[in-house]
Design a protein around this motif. Sequence first.
Motif, PDB file in Angstrom:
ATOM      1  N   SER A  69       0.822  -1.211   0.000  1.00 44.35           N
ATOM      2  CA  SER A  69       0.000   0.000   0.000  1.00 44.35           C
ATOM      3  C   SER A  69       0.860   1.266   0.000  1.00 44.35           C
ATOM      4  N   SER A  70       1.865   1.310   0.874  1.00 44.35           N
ATOM      5  CA  SER A  70       2.706   2.518   0.935  1.00 44.35           C
ATOM      6  C   SER A  70       3.566   2.663  -0.313  1.00 44.35           C
ATOM      7  N   TYR A  71       4.085   1.554  -0.845  1.00 40.77           N
ATOM      8  CA  TYR A  71       4.871   1.621  -2.079  1.00 40.77           C
ATOM      9  C   TYR A  71       4.000   2.131  -3.230  1.00 40.77           C
ATOM     10  N   THR A 104       2.785   6.285  -7.158  1.00 38.28           N
ATOM     11  CA  THR A 104       1.775   7.103  -7.831  1.00 38.28           C
ATOM     12  C   THR A 104       2.123   8.579  -7.728  1.00 38.28           C
ATOM     13  N   GLU A 105       2.463   9.032  -6.532  1.00 41.38           N
ATOM     14  CA  GLU A 105       2.783  10.450  -6.329  1.00 41.38           C
ATOM     15  C   GLU A 105       4.086  10.839  -7.014  1.00 41.38           C
ATOM     16  N   ARG A 108      15.197   7.973 -13.406  1.00 42.33           N
ATOM     17  CA  ARG A 108      16.022   6.770 -13.231  1.00 42.33           C
ATOM     18  C   ARG A 108      15.883   6.216 -11.811  1.00 42.33           C
ATOM     19  N   THR A 109      15.886   7.104 -10.832  1.00 36.51           N
ATOM     20  CA  THR A 109      15.781   6.677  -9.440  1.00 36.51           C
ATOM     21  C   THR A 109      14.411   6.070  -9.161  1.00 36.51           C
ATOM     22  N   LEU A 110      13.381   6.611  -9.781  1.00 35.43           N
ATOM     23  CA  LEU A 110      12.041   6.038  -9.615  1.00 35.43           C
ATOM     24  C   LEU A 110      11.991   4.631 -10.205  1.00 35.43           C
ATOM     25  N   CYS A 121       3.431  21.331  -9.646  1.00 29.85           N
ATOM     26  CA  CYS A 121       4.717  20.741  -9.254  1.00 29.85           C
ATOM     27  C   CYS A 121       4.905  20.805  -7.739  1.00 29.85           C
ATOM     28  N   GLU A 122       4.509  21.919  -7.149  1.00 31.04           N
ATOM     29  CA  GLU A 122       4.640  22.078  -5.699  1.00 31.04           C
ATOM     30  C   GLU A 122       3.749  21.077  -4.955  1.00 31.04           C
ATOM     31  N   ILE A 123       2.531  20.901  -5.421  1.00 32.47           N
ATOM     32  CA  ILE A 123       1.615  19.934  -4.790  1.00 32.47           C
ATOM     33  C   ILE A 123       2.151  18.512  -4.948  1.00 32.47           C
ATOM     34  N   ALA A 124       2.628  18.176  -6.135  1.00 30.10           N
ATOM     35  CA  ALA A 124       3.180  16.836  -6.367  1.00 30.10           C
ATOM     36  C   ALA A 124       4.381  16.585  -5.456  1.00 30.10           C
ATOM     37  N   THR A 125       5.232  17.586  -5.299  1.00 24.90           N
ATOM     38  CA  THR A 125       6.393  17.454  -4.417  1.00 24.90           C
ATOM     39  C   THR A 125       5.958  17.260  -2.977  1.00 24.90           C
TER      40      THR A 125
END
Length: 192
Positions: free
Chosen positions: A59-61, A66-67, A173-175, A98-102
Amino acid sequence: MNASKVGAMDAGLAAVLGALAGSVATIGAALTTGWTQREGVRITARSEHRSQRREPRNSSYKKFITEASRLRDLAAAFTVAHAEFPYETVDSVFAGRCEIATRTVQETWVDVALAGPKQVSEAAAKLERLSNALAFRILGLHRLVSDESRMLTDRALDGIKDVIAGEAEEFDRTLDVFVLLAQAALDDDGTL
């Protein structure tokens, strides 16, 4: 001694030794059975523990991916090589998204970090730091683009855009690495 006494003594000794051997075999079998049962219980308990951890991790992953994907998709605009980058698209709406996504990446990474394991937590922490850097630079670029009296040349804006593009590619890449580590953690049944 006569032969009948020696035979009786040999038969008695044989009986005692037979009883002793039977006792030792019974004790050995009991110890082996006890150890086997204890190991079986330990393996079952470990398997149950992993099973109970799998769903919260999943669930957390999932929420974190998603975010982080939402931010990756926004930042991807900077990775496309435009001869003339459309800086007008870096408006207050885009910067706000972008700010909300961050912010949501930052809120969800803590759950992932606590869920573990270590490699997954480290990749999540790196994504959280990269999301901060991306948001900071995108908001800065927005301020520069929206400033009517800006003193920056198009070349300087392109330099900033290129820095954002590099960070966006590293985030991507990190994602990808995070997703692979998360899959491995969820697939781990403890048998390895």
